[in-house]
Write a protein that holds these residues in place. Structure first.
Motif: not given
Length: 347
Positions: A184, A186, A213, A215, A239-241, A268
């Motif tokens: 998780k 960020t 997540p 970005g 899958d890291t936005q 992504n």
């Protein structure tokens, strides 16, 4: 067993009687066995009592995995003794997914010095709620792992302050592999993560930050740290936005990552038209050494980039291009090993 030198019974449900037999086998073959895996075997305290005499005989054990069982603190000192007595050669030990308390886990993983010779430490897994990391004990344990080279913390959720403490505890290590999947992470963690990468820049070869997540903005802030890690060979940002905008940052990084052999970007979204698409494709085209690029499934990639990369791959033998999606298969809750990740090519 003398030929295999390993005893691997992952997933077999062992009774107390089974453990008695295995204990005898271990005791009589402790001089040739070096690899023992008993993951998710339903091993409880009664069963461990039968295994204990066999495990206690080992002095050249390299790999011990007791994760995903039902062990409590009852035998924690005995487990620690097994690790400690083999500390000259032991590469990995894992007790994740048992009923060990925080102090019990700490005993096995370092408070008695049992981690000083470990090369690999796996502490994590799906739905990890072990307070061992969250209460800061990890900050005291990791500095003792002077020979640690591979660290897996998949599934642990740390706030930004705890993550910064983690970075400080890694400052004297020379890691080759760092797996921070599904933690998780960020934008709040970026500063601490940048510090970790800069401290490990000379030795780090494999890095996974998948399923966080973060970005595109976070990737921009990490750019300097990535450029410093010239030894990186494998980077997973699945899958890291990330978006099409992120490809500009990756395009600027690729020339400095001369040893990079694999870049993984599944899950992504690169559908938006952006000038970064052409820059990224050009950076891929300029790679001179063998390079493996994993992109999201084609429906998540802009058609123009899709076509350009296909054209490059068709004329560049050193480029292996795949459009993949990941299939997550959750394990049984008793089995706390990281999720199995299978990859499937799109049509």
């Amino acid at each position: 067993l003398k030929m295999a030198a390993a005893l691997i019974l992952d997933g077999f449900q062992l009774t107390t009687a089974d453990c008695y037999v295995i204990g005898l086998v271990l005791k009589h073959h402790h001089d040739v066995l070096w690899h023992i895996e008993l993951q998710g075997c339903g091993l409880d305290d009664a069963g461990y009592e039968q295994l204990s005499p066999g495990l206690a005989a080992f002095r050249n054990l390299v790999w011990l995995d007791l994760s995903g069982n039902d062990l409590s603190d009852r035998h924690v000192n005995e487990i620690a003794a097994v690790v400690r007595d083999n500390r000259a050669t032991l590469a990995m030990t894992s007790t994740v997914g048992n009923r060990l308390s925080s102090p019990g886990t700490a005993i096995v993983h370092g408070d008695t010095g049992v981690c000083r010779q470990l090369a690999m430490l796996m502490m994590g897994g799906p739905d990890c709620t072990d307070p061992f990391v969250n209460i800061g004990t990890l900050h005291a344990v990791l500095p003792r792992c002077s020979r640690l080279r591979h660290l897996y913390l998949d599934g642990y959720v740390l706030d930004s302050v705890s993550f910064q403490q983690l970075g400080a505890s890694l400052s004297n290590l020379a890691l080759e592999s760092l797996f921070l999947q599904d933690m998780k992470l960020t934008a709040e963690h970026v500063q601490a993560l940048s510090g970790i990468l800069l401290r490990q820049c000379r030795t780090l070869r494999r890095l996974s930050m998948a399923e966080n997540p973060m970005g595109s903005a976070a990737l921009v802030e990490l750019a300097d740290a990535f450029q410093a890690c010239s030894s990186l060979q494998n980077i997973c940002l699945s899958d890291t936005q990330l978006t099409s905008e992120s490809l500009a940052t990756l395009a600027s990084l690729l020339p400095s990552l001369s040893q990079l052999k694999m870049l993984s970007l599944p899950e992504n979204d690169f559908r938006e038209a952006d000038k970064a698409l052409a820059a990224f494709a050009d950076a891929v085209r300029r790679r001179k050494s063998a390079f493996h690029l994993e992109m999201p499934v084609r429906r998540l990639v802009h058609p123009g980039l899709d076509a350009t990369l296909d054209a490059i791959a068709s004329t560049t033998p050193s480029l292996r291009l795949r459009y993949v999606r990941r299939i997550r298969q959750r394990r049984d809750k008793q089995d706390s090993r990281p999720e199995h990740e299978a990859y499937e090519e799109s049509s």
